[in-house]
Design an enzyme around this catalytic site. Sequence first.
Site, PDB file in Angstrom:
ATOM      1  NE  ARG A 296      49.018   2.976   3.638  1.00  0.00           N
ATOM      2  CZ  ARG A 296      49.825   3.826   4.376  1.00  0.00           C
ATOM      3  NH1 ARG A 296      50.875   4.616   3.226  1.00  0.00           N
ATOM      4  NH2 ARG A 296      49.278   4.558   4.762  1.00  0.00           N
TER       5      ARG A 296
ATOM      6  NE  ARG B   4      47.878  12.994  10.370  1.00  0.00           N
ATOM      7  CZ  ARG B   4      48.562  12.084   9.986  1.00  0.00           C
ATOM      8  NH1 ARG B   4      49.841  12.045  10.650  1.00  0.00           N
ATOM      9  NH2 ARG B   4      47.956  11.883   8.600  1.00  0.00           N
TER      10      ARG B   4
ATOM     11  NE  ARG C 146      46.478  13.184   5.822  1.00  0.00           N
ATOM     12  CZ  ARG C 146      47.299  12.499   5.657  1.00  0.00           C
ATOM     13  NH1 ARG C 146      48.231  12.929   5.984  1.00  0.00           N
ATOM     14  NH2 ARG C 146      46.982  11.153   5.493  1.00  0.00           N
TER      15      ARG C 146
HETATM   16  P1  AMP Z   1      49.742   7.546   4.564  1.00  0.00           P
HETATM   17  O1  AMP Z   1      50.100   9.521   3.934  1.00  0.00           O
HETATM   18  O2  AMP Z   1      51.200   6.812   4.715  1.00  0.00           O
HETATM   19  O3  AMP Z   1      49.249   7.654   5.822  1.00  0.00           O
HETATM   20  O4  AMP Z   1      48.349   7.877   3.106  1.00  0.00           O
HETATM   21  C1  AMP Z   1      47.168   7.858   3.127  1.00  0.00           C
HETATM   22  C2  AMP Z   1      46.799   7.380   2.522  1.00  0.00           C
HETATM   23  O5  AMP Z   1      47.376   7.653   0.861  1.00  0.00           O
HETATM   24  C3  AMP Z   1      46.644   6.329   2.043  1.00  0.00           C
HETATM   25  O6  AMP Z   1      45.320   5.531   3.178  1.00  0.00           O
HETATM   26  C4  AMP Z   1      46.093   4.735   1.178  1.00  0.00           C
HETATM   27  O7  AMP Z   1      44.485   5.631   1.078  1.00  0.00           O
HETATM   28  C5  AMP Z   1      46.637   6.257   0.181  1.00  0.00           C
HETATM   29  N1  AMP Z   1      48.268   5.988  -0.528  1.00  0.00           N
HETATM   30  C6  AMP Z   1      49.544   5.645  -0.030  1.00  0.00           C
HETATM   31  N2  AMP Z   1      50.302   4.609   0.254  1.00  0.00           N
HETATM   32  C7  AMP Z   1      50.325   3.774  -0.342  1.00  0.00           C
HETATM   33  C8  AMP Z   1      49.944   2.936  -0.859  1.00  0.00           C
HETATM   34  N3  AMP Z   1      51.176   2.095  -0.502  1.00  0.00           N
HETATM   35  N4  AMP Z   1      49.053   1.230  -0.752  1.00  0.00           N
HETATM   36  C9  AMP Z   1      47.804   1.776  -1.080  1.00  0.00           C
HETATM   37  N5  AMP Z   1      47.719   3.233  -1.402  1.00  0.00           N
HETATM   38  C10 AMP Z   1      47.949   4.051  -0.661  1.00  0.00           C
END
Ligand code: AMP
Length: 211
Positions: free
Chosen positions: A88, A122, A155
């Site tokens: 990310r 969602r 969420r």
């Molecule tokens: P997601 O389910 O992919 O939307 O991820 C939810 C949250 O997890 C994000 O908003 C971040 O806080 C954290 N997160 C997930 N993947 C990463 C990553 N590669 N780097 C940093 N934070 C992450």
Amino acid sequence: MKLVLLGVSGAGKGTQAKNIIKRYNLEHISTGAILREHIRQKTPIGLKIRDGMDAGQLVDDDLIISIVKEIVAQPELKNGYILDGFPRTLEQAQEFNNFERIDLAVYVKVDDKIVIDRLTGRLECDTCAQMYHVKSFPPKVEGVCDHCGHKLVQREDDKAETVKERLRIFHELTDPVIDYYKQLGTLFTVSGEGDADIVTSAIIEQLDSLV
Ligand code: AMP
């Protein structure tokens, strides 16, 4: 086959990952799901990251890189994987490239306005993590999971303010990751705005040309 799936939360990465792993017998690694599990289980990592994650902030690069490094080294993944939600940041992408070579980065591109609509509607089961949407994929009984009968919740990071913050962070920190894979010649961009099955077909067509 080793794939990276890029796109803002709400672009439909989770759905695409599920469709693609079935076809190529890959493992689905969602960094967001792994981190949420830490929070749910109140592990030391979970306690450390909870407030920042609830506010839509990214966790530290070092932490997420070490988690991913450990996972991709597992022998069960020898058939390949889809990494959903990682990398990310440019630092994550560059560091990842030092220990893994991916076959393709798939960028599922969706307009910000559509993302806001999708995410703020969602719902997630607080027990089995099955996702729903109030308009496009409602549960049979309002507020109750079709699969396990437990409660559906929004969420914390899907609240409107937080979604806007996540979009801002995506454009600031993850847009450079997209450019990075473009420069490496391993980027495939697909529109995620249409029907999920059509998006999957476009991705599969591209992946079939790799195998
Ligand atoms: P997601 O389910 O992919 O939307 O991820 C939810 C949250 O997890 C994000 O908003 C971040 O806080 C954290 N997160 C997930 N993947 C990463 C990553 N590669 N780097 C940093 N934070 C992450």
